[in-house]
Design a protein around this motif. Structure first.
Motif, short mmCIF file in Angstrom:
data_model
loop_
_atom_site.label_atom_id
_atom_site.label_comp_id
_atom_site.label_asym_id
_atom_site.label_seq_id
_atom_site.Cartn_x
_atom_site.Cartn_y
_atom_site.Cartn_z
N TYR A 14 0.82 -1.21 0.00
CA TYR A 14 0.00 0.00 0.00
C TYR A 14 0.86 1.27 0.00
O TYR A 14 0.61 2.20 -0.76
CB TYR A 14 -0.93 -0.03 1.21
CG TYR A 14 -1.89 1.12 1.32
CD1 TYR A 14 -2.63 1.55 0.22
CD2 TYR A 14 -2.09 1.79 2.53
CE1 TYR A 14 -3.53 2.59 0.32
CE2 TYR A 14 -2.99 2.83 2.64
CZ TYR A 14 -3.70 3.23 1.53
OH TYR A 14 -4.59 4.26 1.64
N ASP A 68 -22.57 1.09 -9.72
CA ASP A 68 -22.33 0.99 -8.28
C ASP A 68 -23.61 1.30 -7.51
O ASP A 68 -23.93 2.45 -7.29
CB ASP A 68 -21.22 1.93 -7.84
CG ASP A 68 -20.93 1.81 -6.35
OD1 ASP A 68 -20.87 0.67 -5.85
OD2 ASP A 68 -20.78 2.84 -5.68
N GLU A 134 -19.05 -4.78 -9.22
CA GLU A 134 -18.17 -5.35 -8.21
C GLU A 134 -18.53 -6.81 -7.94
O GLU A 134 -19.71 -7.19 -7.92
CB GLU A 134 -18.25 -4.55 -6.91
CG GLU A 134 -17.63 -3.17 -7.02
CD GLU A 134 -17.60 -2.44 -5.68
OE1 GLU A 134 -18.20 -2.94 -4.71
OE2 GLU A 134 -16.98 -1.37 -5.62
N PRO A 158 -13.18 -5.30 -5.73
CA PRO A 158 -12.77 -4.00 -5.18
C PRO A 158 -11.52 -4.12 -4.33
O PRO A 158 -11.34 -5.10 -3.60
CB PRO A 158 -13.98 -3.58 -4.34
CG PRO A 158 -14.69 -4.85 -4.02
CD PRO A 158 -14.45 -5.76 -5.19
N ASP A 159 -10.65 -3.13 -4.44
CA ASP A 159 -9.38 -3.12 -3.70
C ASP A 159 -9.45 -2.06 -2.61
O ASP A 159 -9.28 -0.88 -2.88
CB ASP A 159 -8.22 -2.83 -4.66
CG ASP A 159 -6.89 -2.72 -3.94
OD1 ASP A 159 -6.76 -3.26 -2.84
OD2 ASP A 159 -5.98 -2.07 -4.49
N ASP A 161 -11.02 0.41 0.49
CA ASP A 161 -12.20 1.24 0.62
C ASP A 161 -12.26 2.31 -0.46
O ASP A 161 -11.36 2.42 -1.30
CB ASP A 161 -12.27 1.87 2.02
CG ASP A 161 -11.09 2.81 2.30
OD1 ASP A 161 -10.42 3.24 1.33
OD2 ASP A 161 -10.85 3.11 3.47
N LYS A 162 -13.32 3.12 -0.43
CA LYS A 162 -13.54 4.13 -1.47
C LYS A 162 -12.40 5.14 -1.54
O LYS A 162 -11.97 5.53 -2.63
CB LYS A 162 -14.86 4.86 -1.22
CG LYS A 162 -16.10 3.99 -1.33
CD LYS A 162 -17.35 4.81 -0.99
CE LYS A 162 -18.59 3.93 -0.90
NZ LYS A 162 -18.97 3.34 -2.17
N ARG A 164 -9.23 4.81 -0.58
CA ARG A 164 -8.01 4.18 -1.12
C ARG A 164 -8.11 4.03 -2.63
O ARG A 164 -7.15 4.31 -3.36
CB ARG A 164 -7.80 2.82 -0.46
CG ARG A 164 -6.65 2.04 -1.09
CD ARG A 164 -6.34 0.77 -0.36
NE ARG A 164 -5.39 -0.05 -1.10
CZ ARG A 164 -4.77 -1.09 -0.59
NH1 ARG A 164 -4.98 -1.44 0.65
NH2 ARG A 164 -3.93 -1.79 -1.31
N ARG A 165 -9.27 3.58 -3.12
CA ARG A 165 -9.41 3.43 -4.58
C ARG A 165 -9.32 4.78 -5.28
O ARG A 165 -8.75 4.89 -6.36
CB ARG A 165 -10.75 2.74 -4.89
CG ARG A 165 -10.81 1.30 -4.44
CD ARG A 165 -11.93 0.54 -5.12
NE ARG A 165 -13.25 1.02 -4.79
CZ ARG A 165 -13.95 0.61 -3.73
NH1 ARG A 165 -13.42 -0.27 -2.90
NH2 ARG A 165 -15.17 1.06 -3.52
N SER A 168 -5.75 6.17 -5.47
CA SER A 168 -4.87 5.37 -6.32
C SER A 168 -4.93 5.79 -7.79
O SER A 168 -4.08 5.38 -8.58
CB SER A 168 -5.22 3.88 -6.20
OG SER A 168 -6.44 3.59 -6.85
N ASP A 202 -17.14 6.29 -6.90
CA ASP A 202 -16.78 4.89 -6.69
C ASP A 202 -16.81 4.11 -7.98
O ASP A 202 -15.97 3.27 -8.23
CB ASP A 202 -17.74 4.26 -5.67
CG ASP A 202 -17.14 3.03 -5.00
OD1 ASP A 202 -15.90 2.97 -4.87
OD2 ASP A 202 -17.92 2.15 -4.62
#
Length: 202
Positions: A14, A68, A134, A158-159, A161-162, A164-165, A168, A202
Protein backbone atom coordinates in the motif's frame (compact mmCIF):
# COMPACT_ATOMS: atom_id res chain seq x y z
CA UNK A 1 -1.17 7.53 13.24
CA UNK A 2 0.46 7.70 9.83
CA UNK A 3 0.76 4.56 7.66
CA UNK A 4 4.48 4.01 8.35
CA UNK A 5 3.65 3.63 12.06
CA UNK A 6 0.98 1.06 11.21
CA UNK A 7 2.69 -1.07 8.55
CA UNK A 8 1.90 -4.40 10.19
CA UNK A 9 -1.85 -3.74 9.86
CA UNK A 10 -2.01 -2.62 6.22
CA UNK A 11 -1.31 -4.22 2.86
CA UNK A 12 2.45 -4.59 2.38
CA UNK A 13 2.38 -2.83 -0.99
CA UNK A 14 0.00 0.00 0.00
CA UNK A 15 2.73 2.50 0.92
CA UNK A 16 5.12 1.70 -1.94
CA UNK A 17 2.58 1.22 -4.74
CA UNK A 18 0.02 3.87 -3.84
CA UNK A 19 0.94 6.40 -1.15
CA UNK A 20 4.52 7.10 -2.27
CA UNK A 21 3.28 7.72 -5.84
CA UNK A 22 0.75 10.39 -4.88
CA UNK A 23 1.19 14.04 -5.85
CA UNK A 24 3.13 15.99 -3.17
CA UNK A 25 0.21 17.49 -1.26
CA UNK A 26 -1.73 14.24 -1.18
CA UNK A 27 1.43 12.36 -0.16
CA UNK A 28 1.87 14.75 2.77
CA UNK A 29 -1.67 14.14 3.86
CA UNK A 30 -2.13 10.40 3.38
CA UNK A 31 1.45 9.19 3.98
CA UNK A 32 2.87 11.68 6.47
CA UNK A 33 -0.37 12.62 8.22
CA UNK A 34 -0.05 16.35 7.54
CA UNK A 35 -3.59 17.64 7.15
CA UNK A 36 -2.84 21.08 5.78
CA UNK A 37 -5.76 21.21 3.35
CA UNK A 38 -9.35 20.09 3.28
CA UNK A 39 -11.16 17.04 1.93
CA UNK A 40 -12.08 18.68 -1.35
CA UNK A 41 -8.43 18.62 -2.41
CA UNK A 42 -8.34 14.86 -3.03
CA UNK A 43 -9.27 15.81 -6.60
CA UNK A 44 -8.22 19.27 -7.76
CA UNK A 45 -10.38 21.38 -10.10
CA UNK A 46 -7.60 21.73 -12.67
CA UNK A 47 -7.57 17.94 -13.14
CA UNK A 48 -11.25 17.83 -14.10
CA UNK A 49 -11.32 19.54 -17.48
CA UNK A 50 -14.08 18.75 -20.01
CA UNK A 51 -13.51 17.33 -23.47
CA UNK A 52 -12.90 19.89 -26.21
CA UNK A 53 -15.11 17.60 -28.26
CA UNK A 54 -16.21 14.00 -27.84
CA UNK A 55 -14.43 11.53 -30.13
CA UNK A 56 -16.48 10.08 -32.97
CA UNK A 57 -17.15 6.31 -32.74
CA UNK A 58 -14.42 5.49 -35.27
CA UNK A 59 -11.86 7.14 -32.97
CA UNK A 60 -12.92 5.25 -29.83
CA UNK A 61 -10.78 2.26 -28.92
CA UNK A 62 -12.99 1.06 -26.04
CA UNK A 63 -15.84 2.03 -23.73
CA UNK A 64 -15.86 1.22 -20.03
CA UNK A 65 -19.13 1.35 -18.07
CA UNK A 66 -19.41 0.77 -14.34
CA UNK A 67 -22.41 0.37 -12.04
CA UNK A 68 -22.33 0.99 -8.28
CA UNK A 69 -25.52 0.50 -6.23
CA UNK A 70 -25.31 1.63 -2.60
CA UNK A 71 -27.54 -1.19 -1.34
CA UNK A 72 -25.60 -1.74 1.90
CA UNK A 73 -25.51 1.91 3.03
CA UNK A 74 -28.58 2.56 5.19
CA UNK A 75 -28.71 6.32 4.61
CA UNK A 76 -28.72 5.76 0.84
CA UNK A 77 -31.25 2.92 0.58
CA UNK A 78 -34.90 2.24 1.42
CA UNK A 79 -36.87 -0.99 1.44
CA UNK A 80 -37.51 -0.69 -2.28
CA UNK A 81 -34.83 1.63 -3.73
CA UNK A 82 -31.19 2.47 -3.36
CA UNK A 83 -29.00 5.27 -4.65
CA UNK A 84 -27.01 4.03 -7.61
CA UNK A 85 -24.60 5.37 -10.19
CA UNK A 86 -23.57 4.29 -13.69
CA UNK A 87 -20.58 5.96 -15.36
CA UNK A 88 -19.30 5.35 -18.89
CA UNK A 89 -15.87 6.38 -20.17
CA UNK A 90 -14.64 6.34 -23.78
CA UNK A 91 -10.95 5.69 -24.46
CA UNK A 92 -9.70 7.32 -27.63
CA UNK A 93 -6.64 6.27 -29.62
CA UNK A 94 -4.58 9.07 -28.07
CA UNK A 95 -5.00 7.43 -24.67
CA UNK A 96 -7.49 10.01 -23.35
CA UNK A 97 -10.48 8.86 -21.28
CA UNK A 98 -13.65 10.90 -21.94
CA UNK A 99 -16.59 10.62 -19.56
CA UNK A 100 -19.47 10.02 -21.95
CA UNK A 101 -22.31 9.78 -19.43
CA UNK A 102 -23.04 9.63 -15.71
CA UNK A 103 -26.40 8.47 -14.42
CA UNK A 104 -27.44 8.44 -10.79
CA UNK A 105 -30.61 8.35 -8.73
CA UNK A 106 -32.78 6.46 -6.27
CA UNK A 107 -33.88 3.47 -8.32
CA UNK A 108 -35.74 0.26 -7.65
CA UNK A 109 -33.93 -2.96 -8.53
CA UNK A 110 -36.04 -3.25 -11.69
CA UNK A 111 -35.16 0.31 -12.71
CA UNK A 112 -31.47 -0.32 -12.00
CA UNK A 113 -31.44 -3.37 -14.27
CA UNK A 114 -33.26 -1.47 -17.01
CA UNK A 115 -30.78 1.41 -16.86
CA UNK A 116 -27.80 -0.96 -16.93
CA UNK A 117 -29.26 -2.77 -19.92
CA UNK A 118 -29.91 0.53 -21.68
CA UNK A 119 -26.30 1.69 -21.14
CA UNK A 120 -24.98 -1.67 -22.32
CA UNK A 121 -27.10 -1.58 -25.48
CA UNK A 122 -26.01 1.98 -26.24
CA UNK A 123 -22.37 0.90 -26.55
CA UNK A 124 -22.63 -2.76 -27.54
CA UNK A 125 -21.58 -2.06 -31.14
CA UNK A 126 -18.34 -0.33 -30.17
CA UNK A 127 -15.06 -2.12 -30.88
CA UNK A 128 -14.69 -2.99 -27.20
CA UNK A 129 -17.21 -2.45 -24.42
CA UNK A 130 -16.69 -3.51 -20.82
CA UNK A 131 -19.55 -3.36 -18.30
CA UNK A 132 -18.22 -3.69 -14.77
CA UNK A 133 -19.89 -4.52 -11.46
CA UNK A 134 -18.17 -5.35 -8.21
CA UNK A 135 -17.69 -9.05 -7.50
CA UNK A 136 -19.27 -8.83 -4.05
CA UNK A 137 -22.61 -9.67 -2.41
CA UNK A 138 -25.54 -7.79 -3.97
CA UNK A 139 -23.55 -6.53 -6.95
CA UNK A 140 -22.63 -10.10 -7.90
CA UNK A 141 -26.32 -11.04 -7.93
CA UNK A 142 -27.02 -7.95 -10.04
CA UNK A 143 -24.35 -9.06 -12.50
CA UNK A 144 -25.94 -12.48 -12.80
CA UNK A 145 -29.36 -10.95 -13.51
CA UNK A 146 -27.84 -8.59 -16.08
CA UNK A 147 -26.19 -11.52 -17.85
CA UNK A 148 -29.65 -13.08 -18.22
CA UNK A 149 -30.69 -9.87 -19.97
CA UNK A 150 -27.80 -10.20 -22.44
CA UNK A 151 -25.32 -7.85 -20.75
CA UNK A 152 -21.71 -8.99 -20.95
CA UNK A 153 -20.62 -8.36 -17.36
CA UNK A 154 -17.04 -7.95 -16.14
CA UNK A 155 -16.76 -8.71 -12.43
CA UNK A 156 -14.34 -6.43 -10.59
CA UNK A 157 -12.87 -7.26 -7.20
CA UNK A 158 -12.77 -4.00 -5.18
CA UNK A 159 -9.38 -3.12 -3.70
CA UNK A 160 -9.76 -1.52 -0.29
CA UNK A 161 -12.20 1.24 0.62
CA UNK A 162 -13.54 4.13 -1.47
CA UNK A 163 -10.85 6.59 -0.38
CA UNK A 164 -8.01 4.18 -1.12
CA UNK A 165 -9.41 3.43 -4.58
CA UNK A 166 -9.86 7.13 -5.26
CA UNK A 167 -6.36 8.23 -4.29
CA UNK A 168 -4.87 5.37 -6.32
CA UNK A 169 -6.04 7.05 -9.57
CA UNK A 170 -5.11 10.66 -8.78
CA UNK A 171 -1.95 10.37 -10.88
CA UNK A 172 -4.05 9.50 -13.95
CA UNK A 173 -6.25 12.56 -13.47
CA UNK A 174 -3.29 14.82 -12.71
CA UNK A 175 -1.57 13.64 -15.91
CA UNK A 176 -4.34 15.23 -17.98
CA UNK A 177 -5.51 11.96 -19.52
CA UNK A 178 -9.11 12.15 -18.25
CA UNK A 179 -11.93 14.46 -19.34
CA UNK A 180 -14.88 14.99 -16.98
CA UNK A 181 -17.97 16.29 -18.79
CA UNK A 182 -20.91 16.12 -16.38
CA UNK A 183 -21.45 18.61 -13.58
CA UNK A 184 -22.75 15.82 -11.31
CA UNK A 185 -19.55 13.77 -11.51
CA UNK A 186 -17.36 16.86 -11.26
CA UNK A 187 -19.19 17.96 -8.09
CA UNK A 188 -18.88 14.52 -6.48
CA UNK A 189 -15.15 14.40 -7.27
CA UNK A 190 -14.52 17.86 -5.83
CA UNK A 191 -16.58 17.10 -2.71
CA UNK A 192 -14.99 13.67 -2.14
CA UNK A 193 -14.62 12.15 0.44
CA UNK A 194 -16.60 14.51 2.65
CA UNK A 195 -19.81 14.56 0.61
CA UNK A 196 -22.44 11.90 1.37
CA UNK A 197 -22.95 11.11 -2.33
CA UNK A 198 -20.06 9.00 -3.64
CA UNK A 199 -21.73 6.61 -6.09
CA UNK A 200 -20.32 8.19 -9.25
CA UNK A 201 -16.82 8.53 -7.78
CA UNK A 202 -16.78 4.89 -6.69
Amino acid sequence: MNPRDNERNIDENYIKDILEKLPPRLRERFLDGEFGFDDSDVFLPEWLMPSDEMPIPENIAAVFSFCDPAITEKERATDSTCESGIVSLCLDYDGILHESESLHGMWSYKQLKEKCKSVHDRYKNMKEHFFGVEDVAFQKALGSDLEELGVNVDYLRPDGDKVRRAISVTDVLESGKVRINSLALRKQLLDFPGEKLKDLVD
